[in-house]
Motif scaffolding. Structure first.
Motif, short mmCIF file in Angstrom:
data_model
loop_
_atom_site.label_atom_id
_atom_site.label_comp_id
_atom_site.label_asym_id
_atom_site.label_seq_id
_atom_site.Cartn_x
_atom_site.Cartn_y
_atom_site.Cartn_z
N GLU A 1 39.62 38.49 48.17
CA GLU A 1 41.00 38.08 48.50
C GLU A 1 41.62 37.30 47.37
OE1 GLU A 1 38.73 38.56 52.32
OE2 GLU A 1 38.36 37.57 50.40
N VAL A 2 40.79 36.58 46.63
CA VAL A 2 41.28 35.81 45.49
C VAL A 2 41.85 36.74 44.42
CG1 VAL A 2 40.60 34.26 43.61
CG2 VAL A 2 39.71 33.88 45.92
N ALA A 3 41.10 37.79 44.09
CA ALA A 3 41.54 38.74 43.06
C ALA A 3 42.73 39.56 43.54
CB ALA A 3 40.38 39.64 42.67
N ILE A 4 42.66 40.07 44.77
CA ILE A 4 43.73 40.93 45.29
C ILE A 4 45.06 40.20 45.34
CG2 ILE A 4 44.54 42.06 47.41
CD1 ILE A 4 41.62 42.92 47.88
N ASN A 5 45.03 38.91 45.68
CA ASN A 5 46.26 38.12 45.82
C ASN A 5 46.58 37.27 44.60
OD1 ASN A 5 47.12 38.55 48.80
ND2 ASN A 5 44.93 38.15 48.95
N ASN A 6 45.83 37.47 43.51
CA ASN A 6 46.07 36.74 42.25
C ASN A 6 46.13 35.23 42.46
OD1 ASN A 6 46.35 39.13 40.56
ND2 ASN A 6 48.31 39.45 41.59
N ILE A 7 45.14 34.71 43.19
CA ILE A 7 45.09 33.28 43.48
C ILE A 7 44.40 32.55 42.33
CG2 ILE A 7 44.19 31.53 45.07
CD1 ILE A 7 44.42 33.68 47.28
N ALA A 8 45.08 31.57 41.78
CA ALA A 8 44.53 30.81 40.65
C ALA A 8 43.47 29.83 41.14
CB ALA A 8 45.64 30.06 39.93
N LEU A 9 42.38 29.74 40.39
CA LEU A 9 41.30 28.80 40.70
C LEU A 9 41.19 27.75 39.61
CD1 LEU A 9 38.51 31.32 41.85
CD2 LEU A 9 40.23 30.17 43.26
N SER A 10 40.60 26.60 39.97
CA SER A 10 40.35 25.51 39.02
C SER A 10 38.89 25.10 39.14
CB SER A 10 41.23 24.30 39.31
OG SER A 10 42.58 24.58 39.05
N ASN B 1 32.47 36.45 42.49
CA ASN B 1 33.42 37.29 43.22
C ASN B 1 33.71 36.57 44.54
OD1 ASN B 1 34.97 39.50 44.04
ND2 ASN B 1 33.21 40.51 44.97
N TYR B 2 34.86 35.91 44.62
CA TYR B 2 35.09 34.94 45.68
C TYR B 2 35.84 35.53 46.88
CZ TYR B 2 33.49 31.69 42.18
OH TYR B 2 32.72 31.07 41.24
N ASN B 3 35.31 35.21 48.05
CA ASN B 3 35.93 35.55 49.33
C ASN B 3 36.72 34.33 49.80
OD1 ASN B 3 35.54 35.27 52.52
ND2 ASN B 3 35.66 37.44 52.02
N ILE C 1 25.36 32.00 54.23
CA ILE C 1 23.93 32.06 54.52
C ILE C 1 23.15 32.29 53.22
CG2 ILE C 1 22.13 33.45 55.61
CD1 ILE C 1 24.01 33.80 58.00
N GLU C 2 23.67 33.14 52.35
CA GLU C 2 22.98 33.48 51.11
C GLU C 2 23.06 32.37 50.06
OE1 GLU C 2 24.39 37.22 49.70
OE2 GLU C 2 23.64 38.33 51.45
N THR C 3 24.25 31.77 49.91
CA THR C 3 24.44 30.79 48.84
C THR C 3 24.33 29.35 49.31
OG1 THR C 3 26.84 30.60 49.12
CG2 THR C 3 26.02 32.41 47.73
N ARG C 4 24.53 29.14 50.64
CA ARG C 4 24.49 27.82 51.26
C ARG C 4 25.60 26.89 50.74
NH1 ARG C 4 20.34 27.47 54.51
NH2 ARG C 4 20.63 25.22 54.82
N GLN C 5 26.67 27.47 50.24
CA GLN C 5 27.79 26.68 49.73
C GLN C 5 29.12 27.29 50.14
OE1 GLN C 5 27.16 26.56 45.45
NE2 GLN C 5 26.33 24.49 45.61
N CYS C 6 30.13 26.44 50.22
CA CYS C 6 31.50 26.91 50.40
C CYS C 6 32.46 25.80 49.97
CB CYS C 6 31.78 27.32 51.85
SG CYS C 6 31.84 25.95 53.04
N VAL C 7 33.70 26.18 49.77
CA VAL C 7 34.77 25.21 49.52
C VAL C 7 35.81 25.39 50.61
CG1 VAL C 7 36.53 24.38 47.93
CG2 VAL C 7 34.36 25.24 47.03
N ILE C 8 36.09 24.32 51.33
CA ILE C 8 37.10 24.36 52.40
C ILE C 8 38.36 23.67 51.90
CG2 ILE C 8 37.70 23.56 54.72
CD1 ILE C 8 34.81 23.86 55.51
N MET D 1 30.98 25.59 42.71
CA MET D 1 32.05 26.58 42.89
C MET D 1 33.39 26.02 42.45
SD MET D 1 31.19 28.22 46.65
CE MET D 1 32.77 29.10 46.63
N PRO D 2 34.34 26.89 42.10
CA PRO D 2 35.70 26.42 41.83
C PRO D 2 36.46 26.15 43.12
CG PRO D 2 35.63 28.79 41.62
CD PRO D 2 34.21 28.34 41.92
N ARG D 3 37.70 25.72 42.99
CA ARG D 3 38.58 25.51 44.13
C ARG D 3 39.90 26.21 43.87
NH1 ARG D 3 42.24 21.78 42.36
NH2 ARG D 3 41.59 20.53 40.56
N VAL D 4 40.69 26.40 44.93
CA VAL D 4 42.02 26.98 44.78
C VAL D 4 42.91 25.95 44.09
CG1 VAL D 4 44.06 27.83 46.02
CG2 VAL D 4 41.76 28.50 46.78
#
Length: 204
Positions: A107-116, A37-39, A76-83, A123-126
């Protein structure tokens, strides 16, 4: 006009800084709130810090309620992110992802942002971004009276879209900035793109 910052409130100082430190690159940061569930949120207090180790830093304020933002909780919990480096074409979408949501709302789900899938990273990326960094948390520092959270991340892998990259005469990666068309932050609700890149030879 000379302005003494001791005469201004923190809110007024923020306004003056964001009006004058321009343009600012935007870190479009994706974190995992759990169970894929991506923020996704933009931060314009963002910069490269060092290349050995390869570090970047972005600064995160609090929610209007005073709570810690989801980006900080998640990293803090996962120690990962994609910028991601968003393009000018994504300005409206980047702005929509700046909305304050309840923890766990995506925000990804609400705005229907496609991930790859992000090759070599968990993690995936936008999908629509030509530049994405797979990062691990390096260090967090709290500064100021509020306080503000400085998030230092180490780049582990970098995605660059094939359409915006070539090799230069020295066989190094050359990113075509005009094709990336990066989105930059100005003051208030203003953004900027780039007109055209130009080169100047640096002295030895």
């Amino acid at each position: 006009m000379n302005l003494n910052f001791s005469d201004f409130s923190p809110t007024q100082i923020y306004h003056l800084m964001t009006q004058t430190i321009i343009p600012r690159p935007i870190a479009w940061v994706m974190t995992d709130s759990g169970e894929a569930n991506y923020n996704l949120a933009p931060f314009s207090y963002f910069t490269a810090v060092s290349s050995n180790p390869p570090l970047m830093m972005f600064s995160v304020g609090k929610k209007p309620s005073g709570e810690v933002k989801d980006t900080v909780k998640n990293i803090i919990e996962t120690r990962q992110c994609v910028i991601h480096i968003a393009s000018k074409d994504d300005a409206n979408l980047v702005t929509q992802t700046a909305a304050t949501l309840a923890h766990g709302e995506s925000e990804v789900a609400i705005n229907n942002i496609a991930l790859s899938d992000f090759e070599g990273f968990a993690m995936p990326r936008v999908a629509g971004c030509n530049i994405a960094y797979g990062c691990e948390l390096y260090e967090i520092k709290e500064i100021g009276d509020v306080p503000q959270t400085l998030v230092f991340v180490e780049i582990k892998t970098l995605y660059i879209g094939d359409d915006v990259v070539s090799l230069d005469a020295k066989n190094r990666v050359k990113v075509n900035a005009d094709k990336v068309n990066p989105l930059a932050r100005l003051g208030g609700g203003e953004y900027s793109g780039i007109t055209s890149a130009f080169g100047i030879e640096r002295p030895e």
